[in-house]
Write a protein that holds these residues in place. Structure first.
Motif, PDB file in Angstrom:
ATOM      1  N   GLU A   1     -33.049  -0.918  -2.559  1.00  0.00           N
ATOM      2  CA  GLU A   1     -32.555  -0.543  -1.223  1.00  0.00           C
ATOM      3  C   GLU A   1     -32.912  -1.605  -0.198  1.00  0.00           C
ATOM      4  O   GLU A   1     -32.966  -1.321   0.999  1.00  0.00           O
ATOM      5  CB  GLU A   1     -33.134   0.809  -0.797  1.00  0.00           C
ATOM      6  N   GLU A   2     -33.123  -2.841  -0.646  1.00  0.00           N
ATOM      7  CA  GLU A   2     -33.549  -3.919   0.240  1.00  0.00           C
ATOM      8  C   GLU A   2     -32.431  -4.948   0.394  1.00  0.00           C
ATOM      9  O   GLU A   2     -31.806  -5.350  -0.592  1.00  0.00           O
ATOM     10  CB  GLU A   2     -34.809  -4.596  -0.306  1.00  0.00           C
ATOM     11  N   PHE A   3     -32.234  -5.382   1.623  1.00  0.00           N
ATOM     12  CA  PHE A   3     -31.185  -6.339   1.943  1.00  0.00           C
ATOM     13  C   PHE A   3     -31.796  -7.555   2.631  1.00  0.00           C
ATOM     14  O   PHE A   3     -32.817  -7.445   3.324  1.00  0.00           O
ATOM     15  CB  PHE A   3     -30.129  -5.704   2.861  1.00  0.00           C
ATOM     16  N   LEU A   4     -31.147  -8.680   2.442  1.00  0.00           N
ATOM     17  CA  LEU A   4     -31.567  -9.931   3.074  1.00  0.00           C
ATOM     18  C   LEU A   4     -30.431 -10.448   3.948  1.00  0.00           C
ATOM     19  O   LEU A   4     -29.280 -10.510   3.504  1.00  0.00           O
ATOM     20  CB  LEU A   4     -31.914 -10.987   2.015  1.00  0.00           C
ATOM     21  N   ALA A   5     -30.761 -10.798   5.193  1.00  0.00           N
ATOM     22  CA  ALA A   5     -29.795 -11.461   6.078  1.00  0.00           C
ATOM     23  C   ALA A   5     -30.401 -12.797   6.504  1.00  0.00           C
ATOM     24  O   ALA A   5     -31.585 -12.866   6.848  1.00  0.00           O
ATOM     25  CB  ALA A   5     -29.480 -10.595   7.294  1.00  0.00           C
ATOM     26  N   VAL A   6     -29.591 -13.836   6.462  1.00  0.00           N
ATOM     27  CA  VAL A   6     -30.025 -15.169   6.887  1.00  0.00           C
ATOM     28  C   VAL A   6     -29.083 -15.617   7.997  1.00  0.00           C
ATOM     29  O   VAL A   6     -27.853 -15.588   7.834  1.00  0.00           O
ATOM     30  CB  VAL A   6     -30.004 -16.173   5.725  1.00  0.00           C
ATOM     31  N   LEU A   7     -29.664 -16.063   9.118  1.00  0.00           N
ATOM     32  CA  LEU A   7     -28.877 -16.402  10.301  1.00  0.00           C
ATOM     33  C   LEU A   7     -29.127 -17.858  10.680  1.00  0.00           C
ATOM     34  O   LEU A   7     -30.191 -18.187  11.225  1.00  0.00           O
ATOM     35  CB  LEU A   7     -29.251 -15.494  11.468  1.00  0.00           C
ATOM     36  N   PRO A   8     -28.191 -18.758  10.412  1.00  0.00           N
ATOM     37  CA  PRO A   8     -28.370 -20.156  10.826  1.00  0.00           C
ATOM     38  C   PRO A   8     -28.294 -20.299  12.339  1.00  0.00           C
ATOM     39  O   PRO A   8     -27.608 -19.529  13.021  1.00  0.00           O
ATOM     40  CB  PRO A   8     -27.196 -20.871  10.142  1.00  0.00           C
ATOM     41  N   ASP A   9     -28.978 -21.319  12.849  1.00  0.00           N
ATOM     42  CA  ASP A   9     -28.954 -21.650  14.281  1.00  0.00           C
ATOM     43  C   ASP A   9     -29.215 -20.411  15.126  1.00  0.00           C
ATOM     44  O   ASP A   9     -28.463 -20.054  16.029  1.00  0.00           O
ATOM     45  CB  ASP A   9     -27.598 -22.282  14.641  1.00  0.00           C
ATOM     46  N   CYS A  10     -30.322 -19.721  14.812  1.00  0.00           N
ATOM     47  CA  CYS A  10     -30.598 -18.442  15.459  1.00  0.00           C
ATOM     48  C   CYS A  10     -32.064 -18.384  15.869  1.00  0.00           C
ATOM     49  O   CYS A  10     -32.944 -18.135  15.039  1.00  0.00           O
ATOM     50  CB  CYS A  10     -30.258 -17.288  14.511  1.00  0.00           C
ATOM     51  N   SER A  28     -21.768  -1.835   4.082  1.00  0.00           N
ATOM     52  CA  SER A  28     -20.587  -2.065   4.912  1.00  0.00           C
ATOM     53  C   SER A  28     -20.959  -2.131   6.392  1.00  0.00           C
ATOM     54  O   SER A  28     -20.454  -2.984   7.138  1.00  0.00           O
ATOM     55  CB  SER A  28     -19.571  -0.951   4.671  1.00  0.00           C
ATOM     56  N   ARG A  29     -21.853  -1.260   6.832  1.00  0.00           N
ATOM     57  CA  ARG A  29     -22.244  -1.255   8.245  1.00  0.00           C
ATOM     58  C   ARG A  29     -23.043  -2.507   8.593  1.00  0.00           C
ATOM     59  O   ARG A  29     -22.875  -3.075   9.671  1.00  0.00           O
ATOM     60  CB  ARG A  29     -23.049   0.006   8.552  1.00  0.00           C
ATOM     61  N   LEU A  30     -23.930  -2.922   7.697  1.00  0.00           N
ATOM     62  CA  LEU A  30     -24.686  -4.146   7.956  1.00  0.00           C
ATOM     63  C   LEU A  30     -23.754  -5.349   8.045  1.00  0.00           C
ATOM     64  O   LEU A  30     -23.913  -6.215   8.912  1.00  0.00           O
ATOM     65  CB  LEU A  30     -25.719  -4.364   6.845  1.00  0.00           C
ATOM     66  N   ALA A  31     -22.783  -5.411   7.159  1.00  0.00           N
ATOM     67  CA  ALA A  31     -21.846  -6.544   7.172  1.00  0.00           C
ATOM     68  C   ALA A  31     -21.040  -6.573   8.455  1.00  0.00           C
ATOM     69  O   ALA A  31     -20.741  -7.646   8.998  1.00  0.00           O
ATOM     70  CB  ALA A  31     -20.919  -6.471   5.957  1.00  0.00           C
ATOM     71  N   SER A  32     -20.695  -5.394   8.987  1.00  0.00           N
ATOM     72  CA  SER A  32     -19.900  -5.351  10.225  1.00  0.00           C
ATOM     73  C   SER A  32     -20.696  -5.848  11.424  1.00  0.00           C
ATOM     74  O   SER A  32     -20.115  -6.318  12.407  1.00  0.00           O
ATOM     75  CB  SER A  32     -19.414  -3.922  10.483  1.00  0.00           C
ATOM     76  N   ALA A  33     -22.019  -5.769  11.347  1.00  0.00           N
ATOM     77  CA  ALA A  33     -22.850  -6.217  12.468  1.00  0.00           C
ATOM     78  C   ALA A  33     -23.359  -7.640  12.286  1.00  0.00           C
ATOM     79  O   ALA A  33     -24.033  -8.169  13.175  1.00  0.00           O
ATOM     80  CB  ALA A  33     -24.052  -5.273  12.628  1.00  0.00           C
ATOM     81  N   LEU A  34     -23.041  -8.265  11.166  1.00  0.00           N
ATOM     82  CA  LEU A  34     -23.550  -9.607  10.873  1.00  0.00           C
ATOM     83  C   LEU A  34     -22.697 -10.661  11.575  1.00  0.00           C
ATOM     84  O   LEU A  34     -21.464 -10.587  11.552  1.00  0.00           O
ATOM     85  CB  LEU A  34     -23.518  -9.850   9.363  1.00  0.00           C
ATOM     86  N   PRO A  35     -23.309 -11.674  12.193  1.00  0.00           N
ATOM     87  CA  PRO A  35     -22.520 -12.778  12.751  1.00  0.00           C
ATOM     88  C   PRO A  35     -21.691 -13.467  11.669  1.00  0.00           C
ATOM     89  O   PRO A  35     -22.025 -13.426  10.476  1.00  0.00           O
ATOM     90  CB  PRO A  35     -23.586 -13.721  13.326  1.00  0.00           C
TER      91      PRO A  35
END
Length: 461
Positions: free
Chosen positions: A368-377, A350-357
Motif C-alpha cells: 500500500e506504499e507509493f513513491l512520487a518523484v518531483l523534478p525541479d521541486c 488514480s486519485r494520486l495520479a490526477s494530483a501529480l504534476p
C-alpha cells in the motif's frame, strides 16, 4: 564470437574453406555434410544463420530450406542458399532469406551476413517501452506500400510495371527529395527500392543512409538496385543497411519473378521484425508496470529515480521524493476482503495520479506504499503537491465491490517528503533521499496519520 553460423555443403573443401573464412571474421562456425545432418545440427546448436551450399547427397538446397523453416525455431532463422537457374526461384519460394551468388566474392558474403545479424539485433527496441515513434500509415490502400526511387521516373515506372502483378504490396514512384520530406513528416513506406546511383554516383546509397537514420523510416525494409559495372558497391550497400541488392535490369522477363519474391521476402522480414520489436516492448512494459494500478512498479521507479537525480545535478535544481502510505490498510483487507483492498488501491492510485504534476513520476513500490518523484521541486512546492495528493485521496469515500460489508469506505494517506539539491557538482543521493522520506513517513504515522511530514534538512550529495 560475433554469431553462430551453420555451413551446409556436400564438398569437404567447400566446408573447410568457408569455415576458415567465417572463423577469421570471429564467427562461431559448425558444418554439416548433408541435409539430415544439417537438420540435426540445427536442432542441437540453434544457429543464428544457416548457409546452404551445393553438392548435398540427400536433398536439394530449396528442399532443405523448407525443412529448416519447419523446425520449431526455424521460422525466424535467416537461411542463405547457393542456387543457380530455376533453383533460385524455388529457394526463395521455400523461404530463403537471401541467395548466395555462386560467383560472388567473400566481401559481399560477409556483408550480407553482417546485415542479417544486424537485422536480428535491430528487432529489439532501443530504449524503454513507448519511446519509439511508430511510422504513420498510408491512407488510401490497405496493402503494405513500397516506394521505388530510380535515376529517372521511367526506370522506376518500368520496375513497377514489371513487378506490380507479382507482389502483394502497392508501389509508388518518388524522387529523393520528396522521399526524405515524406519520411520526415511520418509518411513512410514499409519497403524502399532505391537505385544506387540516381543523379550522382552513390547518391542512392546516401539516400538509404538518410532514411535509415530517420526515426520514422529507420525500421523500413530497404533494397538497392545496382548496375553491373558497380558490383563492387554491393558490400557497401549491405553494410549501410540494405536487406538485399538486386540487379539494375530487375524488370527483365527472366528476372522479374525472382525480383518479386526477393522484395516480398524483405517485406516479410520487416513485418517479422516489427512483430518481435512490439512483443519485446510490450513485455518490457508489463515487466515495469504494476498490473493492479497501472502505475510503474519498483523495478522501473528506483532506476528512474537515479536518472532524475543525475538530471538534477546537470540543471542544479531541487529533487523532491514523496513516500505515501495508506492509513490502516490492513484493516481494509481484514474487514472487507482482498477484493475491496484491490478496489481501494486502484482508486487511490488514480486519485494520486490526477494530483501529480505533469513531469512527476508515480509508482507503487509496496503493498500500500507509493513513491512520487518531483523534478525541479523545492520544499515549499513539494509540500503543496503532497497536500494536493493527500486531499485527493480523502476527497470522497471509495466505492467497494458489491456483496461486502459496506458499499464505500473513507481512505486517508500519510506522506513523508524529502528534498535534495545538487551541491558541490554531485547529484543528490537517491538512497539517502528515500531513507529520509521513509523516516518522515514514519513520523507522520506516529503523529496520528493523515498528515504530511517534511524531512528536517535538505539531502545533498
Amino acid at each position: 564470437m560475433a554469431g553462430r553460423i551453420l555451413v551446409v555443403d556436400g564438398a569437404p573443401t567447400n566446408r573447410i574453406t568457408m569455415k576458415v573464412r567465417l572463423s577469421s571474421a570471429c564467427y562461431e562456425v559448425a558444418t554439416a555434410a548433408s541435409g539430415q545432418e544439417a537438420l540435426r545440427m540445427a536442432r542441437l546448436i540453434h544457429p543464428q544463420i544457416v548457409l546452404i551450399g551445393a553438392n548435398l547427397p540427400d536433398i536439394g538446397g530449396p528442399a532443405l530450406c523448407a525443412a529448416l523453416r519447419a523446425l520449431p525455431q526455424g521460422g525466424d532463422m535467416p537461411v542463405l542458399v547457393l542456387a543457380r537457374g530455376d533453383d533460385r526461384v524455388a529457394a526463395l519460394s521455400a523461404g530463403a532469406s537471401a541467395l548466395i551468388d555462386p560467383n560472388g566474392d567473400e566481401l559481399t558474403l560477409l556483408a550480407r551476413i553482417r546485415g542479417l545479424m544486424r537485422h536480428e539485433a535491430l528487432a529489439l527496441p532501443d530504449s524503454a517501452p513507448g519511446l519509439a515513434e511508430p511510422g504513420a500509415a498510408f491512407q488510401h490502400d490497405c496493402r503494405p506500400r513500397a516506394v521505388f526511387v530510380a535515376d529517372q521516373p521511367a526506370t522506376a515506372l518500368g520496375w513497377r510495371h514489371a513487378l506490380q502483378n507479382r507482389v502483394d504490396f502497392a508501389i509508388a514512384v518518388s524522387e529523393p527529395e520528396r522521399t526524405l520530406a515524406d519520411a520526415a513528416a511520418g509518411r513512410v513506406a514499409e519497403l524502399y527500392l532505391i537505385a544506387a546511383d540516381i543523379r550522382q554516383p552513390g547518391d542512392g546509397l546516401r539516400l538509404l543512409s538518410e532514411l535509415r537514420s530517420r526515426p520514422h523510416s529507420r525500421d523500413a525494409g530497404f533494397v538497392v538496385a545496382l548496375r553491373p559495372e558497380r558490383a563492387e558497391m554491393m558490400p557497401v550497400a549491405l553494410d549501410l543497411g540494405a536487406g538485399d541488392v538486386l540487379p539494375w535490369d530487375l524488370a527483365g522477363a527472366g528476372f522479374a519473378a525472382e525480383a518479386g519474391l526477393r522484395l516480398q521476402a524483405q517485406l516479410a522480414r520487416k513485418h517479422e521484425a516489427d512483430r518481435r520489436r512490439n512483443e519485446t516492448r510490450r513485455n518490457m512494459h508489463w515487466a515495469m508496470t504494476d498490473p493492479l494500478t497501472g502505475l510503474h512498479n519498483r523495478r522501473f521507479a528506483l532506476p528512474r529515480l537515479s536518472e532524475l537525480a543525475f538530471a538534477a545535478q546537470d540543471s542544479h535544481r531541487d529533487l523532491a521524493v514523496l513516500l505515501l502510505d495508506l492509513d490502516r490498510f490492513k484493516q481494509v483487507n481484514d474487514s472487507h476482503g482482498h477484493p475491496a483492498g484491490d478496489a481501494v488501491l486502484a482508486e487511490v492510485a488514480s486519485r494520486l495520479a490526477s494530483a501529480l504534476p505533469e513531469d512527476g513520476l508515480l509508482a507503487r513500490i509496496g503493498g500500500e506504499e507509493f513513491l512520487a518523484v518531483l523534478p525541479d521541486c523545492p520544499a515549499r512546492a513539494a509540500r503543496r503537491v503532497a497536500e494536493d495528493m493527500r486531499r485527493a485521496v480523502m476527497a470522497a469515500p471509495v466505492r467497494l465491490p458489491p456483496g461486502g460489508a459496506a458499499e464505500e469506505l473513507g481512505i486517508t494517506v500519510s506522506v513523508g517528503v524529502a528534498v535534495g539539491h545538487a551541491g558541490g557538482g554531485q547529484a543528490p543521493d537517491p538512497e539517502a533521499l528515500l531513507a529520509s522520506a521513509d523516516r518522515a513517513l514514519l513520523a507522520a504515522k506516529s503523529a496520528g496519520r493523515n498528515r504530511i511530514v517534511i524531512a528536517p534538512q535538505m539531502i545533498a550529495a
